[in-house]
Design a protein around this motif. Structure first.
Motif, PDB file in Angstrom:
ATOM      1  N   MET A   1       0.842  -1.177   0.000  1.00 21.09           N
ATOM      2  CA  MET A   1       0.000   0.000   0.000  1.00 21.09           C
ATOM      3  C   MET A   1       0.889   1.242   0.000  1.00 21.09           C
ATOM      4  O   MET A   1       1.858   1.318   0.729  1.00 21.09           O
ATOM      5  CB  MET A   1      -0.894  -0.024   1.225  1.00 21.09           C
ATOM      6  N   ALA A   2       0.542   2.209  -0.803  1.00 24.01           N
ATOM      7  CA  ALA A   2       1.350   3.429  -0.951  1.00 24.01           C
ATOM      8  C   ALA A   2       1.152   4.363   0.232  1.00 24.01           C
ATOM      9  O   ALA A   2       0.088   4.401   0.848  1.00 24.01           O
ATOM     10  CB  ALA A   2       0.978   4.146  -2.244  1.00 24.01           C
ATOM     11  N   SER A   3       2.194   5.119   0.522  1.00 21.93           N
ATOM     12  CA  SER A   3       2.128   6.105   1.598  1.00 21.93           C
ATOM     13  C   SER A   3       1.294   7.296   1.150  1.00 21.93           C
ATOM     14  O   SER A   3       1.313   7.690  -0.014  1.00 21.93           O
ATOM     15  CB  SER A   3       3.536   6.551   1.951  1.00 21.93           C
ATOM     16  N   LYS A   4       0.552   7.891   2.082  1.00 21.70           N
ATOM     17  CA  LYS A   4      -0.301   9.027   1.741  1.00 21.70           C
ATOM     18  C   LYS A   4       0.485  10.296   1.510  1.00 21.70           C
ATOM     19  O   LYS A   4       0.160  11.089   0.641  1.00 21.70           O
ATOM     20  CB  LYS A   4      -1.343   9.253   2.835  1.00 21.70           C
ATOM     21  N   SER A   5       1.543  10.516   2.302  1.00 26.28           N
ATOM     22  CA  SER A   5       2.335  11.735   2.118  1.00 26.28           C
ATOM     23  C   SER A   5       3.460  11.456   1.138  1.00 26.28           C
ATOM     24  O   SER A   5       4.252  10.550   1.324  1.00 26.28           O
ATOM     25  CB  SER A   5       2.899  12.221   3.449  1.00 26.28           C
ATOM     26  N   LYS A   6       3.511  12.225   0.074  1.00 33.81           N
ATOM     27  CA  LYS A   6       4.484  11.987  -0.981  1.00 33.81           C
ATOM     28  C   LYS A   6       5.746  12.827  -0.827  1.00 33.81           C
ATOM     29  O   LYS A   6       6.789  12.463  -1.303  1.00 33.81           O
ATOM     30  CB  LYS A   6       3.845  12.269  -2.335  1.00 33.81           C
ATOM     31  N   GLY A   7       5.640  13.972  -0.177  1.00 35.15           N
ATOM     32  CA  GLY A   7       6.790  14.867  -0.058  1.00 35.15           C
ATOM     33  C   GLY A   7       7.459  14.763   1.297  1.00 35.15           C
ATOM     34  O   GLY A   7       7.029  14.020   2.174  1.00 35.15           O
ATOM     35  N   LYS A   8       8.511  15.544   1.437  1.00 39.27           N
ATOM     36  CA  LYS A   8       9.207  15.593   2.717  1.00 39.27           C
ATOM     37  C   LYS A   8       8.422  16.456   3.690  1.00 39.27           C
ATOM     38  O   LYS A   8       7.729  17.386   3.291  1.00 39.27           O
ATOM     39  CB  LYS A   8      10.596  16.218   2.545  1.00 39.27           C
ATOM     40  N   LYS A   9       8.557  16.152   4.973  1.00 38.07           N
ATOM     41  CA  LYS A   9       7.919  16.980   5.994  1.00 38.07           C
ATOM     42  C   LYS A   9       8.766  18.225   6.216  1.00 38.07           C
ATOM     43  O   LYS A   9       9.974  18.135   6.386  1.00 38.07           O
ATOM     44  CB  LYS A   9       7.792  16.201   7.297  1.00 38.07           C
ATOM     45  N   LYS A  10       8.139  19.376   6.170  1.00 39.72           N
ATOM     46  CA  LYS A  10       8.876  20.630   6.347  1.00 39.72           C
ATOM     47  C   LYS A  10       9.175  20.852   7.815  1.00 39.72           C
ATOM     48  O   LYS A  10       8.295  20.721   8.661  1.00 39.72           O
ATOM     49  CB  LYS A  10       8.092  21.798   5.781  1.00 39.72           C
ATOM     50  N   LYS A  11      10.409  21.177   8.103  1.00 41.75           N
ATOM     51  CA  LYS A  11      10.833  21.378   9.483  1.00 41.75           C
ATOM     52  C   LYS A  11      11.056  22.853   9.746  1.00 41.75           C
ATOM     53  O   LYS A  11      11.219  23.639   8.828  1.00 41.75           O
ATOM     54  CB  LYS A  11      12.114  20.607   9.759  1.00 41.75           C
ATOM     55  N   GLY A  12      11.095  23.208  11.003  1.00 40.35           N
ATOM     56  CA  GLY A  12      11.326  24.591  11.381  1.00 40.35           C
ATOM     57  C   GLY A  12      10.049  25.244  11.856  1.00 40.35           C
ATOM     58  O   GLY A  12       8.956  24.718  11.688  1.00 40.35           O
ATOM     59  N   GLU A  13      10.216  26.407  12.446  1.00 38.21           N
ATOM     60  CA  GLU A  13       9.068  27.131  12.961  1.00 38.21           C
ATOM     61  C   GLU A  13       8.605  28.168  11.943  1.00 38.21           C
ATOM     62  O   GLU A  13       9.391  28.690  11.169  1.00 38.21           O
ATOM     63  CB  GLU A  13       9.404  27.802  14.288  1.00 38.21           C
ATOM     64  N   VAL A  14       7.316  28.439  11.945  1.00 36.84           N
ATOM     65  CA  VAL A  14       6.740  29.417  11.026  1.00 36.84           C
ATOM     66  C   VAL A  14       6.802  30.782  11.684  1.00 36.84           C
ATOM     67  O   VAL A  14       6.384  30.945  12.830  1.00 36.84           O
ATOM     68  CB  VAL A  14       5.282  29.053  10.686  1.00 36.84           C
ATOM     69  N   VAL A  15       7.348  31.767  10.973  1.00 31.59           N
ATOM     70  CA  VAL A  15       7.394  33.138  11.466  1.00 31.59           C
ATOM     71  C   VAL A  15       6.828  34.066  10.393  1.00 31.59           C
ATOM     72  O   VAL A  15       6.870  33.763   9.204  1.00 31.59           O
ATOM     73  CB  VAL A  15       8.824  33.583  11.855  1.00 31.59           C
ATOM     74  N   PHE A  16       6.283  35.173  10.834  1.00 29.15           N
ATOM     75  CA  PHE A  16       5.725  36.170   9.932  1.00 29.15           C
ATOM     76  C   PHE A  16       6.601  37.405   9.970  1.00 29.15           C
ATOM     77  O   PHE A  16       7.133  37.765  11.023  1.00 29.15           O
ATOM     78  CB  PHE A  16       4.304  36.543  10.364  1.00 29.15           C
ATOM     79  N   LEU A  17       6.747  38.069   8.823  1.00 30.75           N
ATOM     80  CA  LEU A  17       7.468  39.333   8.777  1.00 30.75           C
ATOM     81  C   LEU A  17       6.444  40.456   8.730  1.00 30.75           C
ATOM     82  O   LEU A  17       5.591  40.507   7.847  1.00 30.75           O
ATOM     83  CB  LEU A  17       8.391  39.393   7.564  1.00 30.75           C
ATOM     84  N   VAL A  18       6.543  41.359   9.697  1.00 31.52           N
ATOM     85  CA  VAL A  18       5.586  42.454   9.861  1.00 31.52           C
ATOM     86  C   VAL A  18       6.271  43.762   9.493  1.00 31.52           C
ATOM     87  O   VAL A  18       7.375  44.042   9.951  1.00 31.52           O
ATOM     88  CB  VAL A  18       5.098  42.514  11.327  1.00 31.52           C
ATOM     89  N   CYS A  19       5.604  44.578   8.679  1.00 34.96           N
ATOM     90  CA  CYS A  19       6.119  45.889   8.305  1.00 34.96           C
ATOM     91  C   CYS A  19       6.132  46.788   9.542  1.00 34.96           C
ATOM     92  O   CYS A  19       5.138  46.877  10.261  1.00 34.96           O
ATOM     93  CB  CYS A  19       5.249  46.496   7.222  1.00 34.96           C
ATOM     94  N   GLU A  20       7.248  47.451   9.793  1.00 35.12           N
ATOM     95  CA  GLU A  20       7.355  48.324  10.965  1.00 35.12           C
ATOM     96  C   GLU A  20       6.522  49.588  10.822  1.00 35.12           C
ATOM     97  O   GLU A  20       6.089  50.162  11.814  1.00 35.12           O
ATOM     98  CB  GLU A  20       8.818  48.699  11.210  1.00 35.12           C
ATOM     99  N   GLU A  21       6.281  50.028   9.602  1.00 33.99           N
ATOM    100  CA  GLU A  21       5.543  51.287   9.400  1.00 33.99           C
ATOM    101  C   GLU A  21       4.029  51.093   9.363  1.00 33.99           C
ATOM    102  O   GLU A  21       3.291  51.922   9.888  1.00 33.99           O
ATOM    103  CB  GLU A  21       6.031  51.960   8.117  1.00 33.99           C
ATOM    104  N   THR A  22       3.543  50.017   8.737  1.00 38.08           N
ATOM    105  CA  THR A  22       2.097  49.817   8.615  1.00 38.08           C
ATOM    106  C   THR A  22       1.552  48.759   9.564  1.00 38.08           C
ATOM    107  O   THR A  22       0.368  48.757   9.871  1.00 38.08           O
ATOM    108  CB  THR A  22       1.717  49.408   7.183  1.00 38.08           C
ATOM    109  N   GLY A  23       2.389  47.814  10.003  1.00 36.14           N
ATOM    110  CA  GLY A  23       1.936  46.736  10.871  1.00 36.14           C
ATOM    111  C   GLY A  23       1.322  45.573  10.112  1.00 36.14           C
ATOM    112  O   GLY A  23       0.739  44.675  10.712  1.00 36.14           O
TER     113      GLY A  23
END
Length: 59
Positions: A1-23
């Motif tokens: 039976m084939a595996s459901k996930s075909k790609g690699k699992k992405k590692k690391g934490e997700v962060v957002f970049l916020v504009c200092e002038e507009t937010g």
């Protein structure tokens, strides 16, 4: 039976970049945990110019 996930699992934490002038949350990145806070010069679509963006974590 084939595996459901075909790609690699992405590692690391997700962060957002916020504009200092507009937010506005303009960019989403994955990065290694434990490194220092990011501060980059990126394009802000609202102001239509390059501004400083800082890292913000969302939980």
């Amino acid at each position: 039976m084939a595996s459901k996930s075909k790609g690699k699992k992405k590692k690391g934490e997700v962060v957002f970049l916020v504009c200092e002038e507009t937010g506005d949350l303009n960019y989403v990145l994955r990065r290694k945990p434990g490194s220092e806070k990011l501060r980059l010069r990126k394009y802000c679509p609202r102001l239509r110019r390059y501004t400083m963006h800082t890292e913000k974590k969302m939980k």
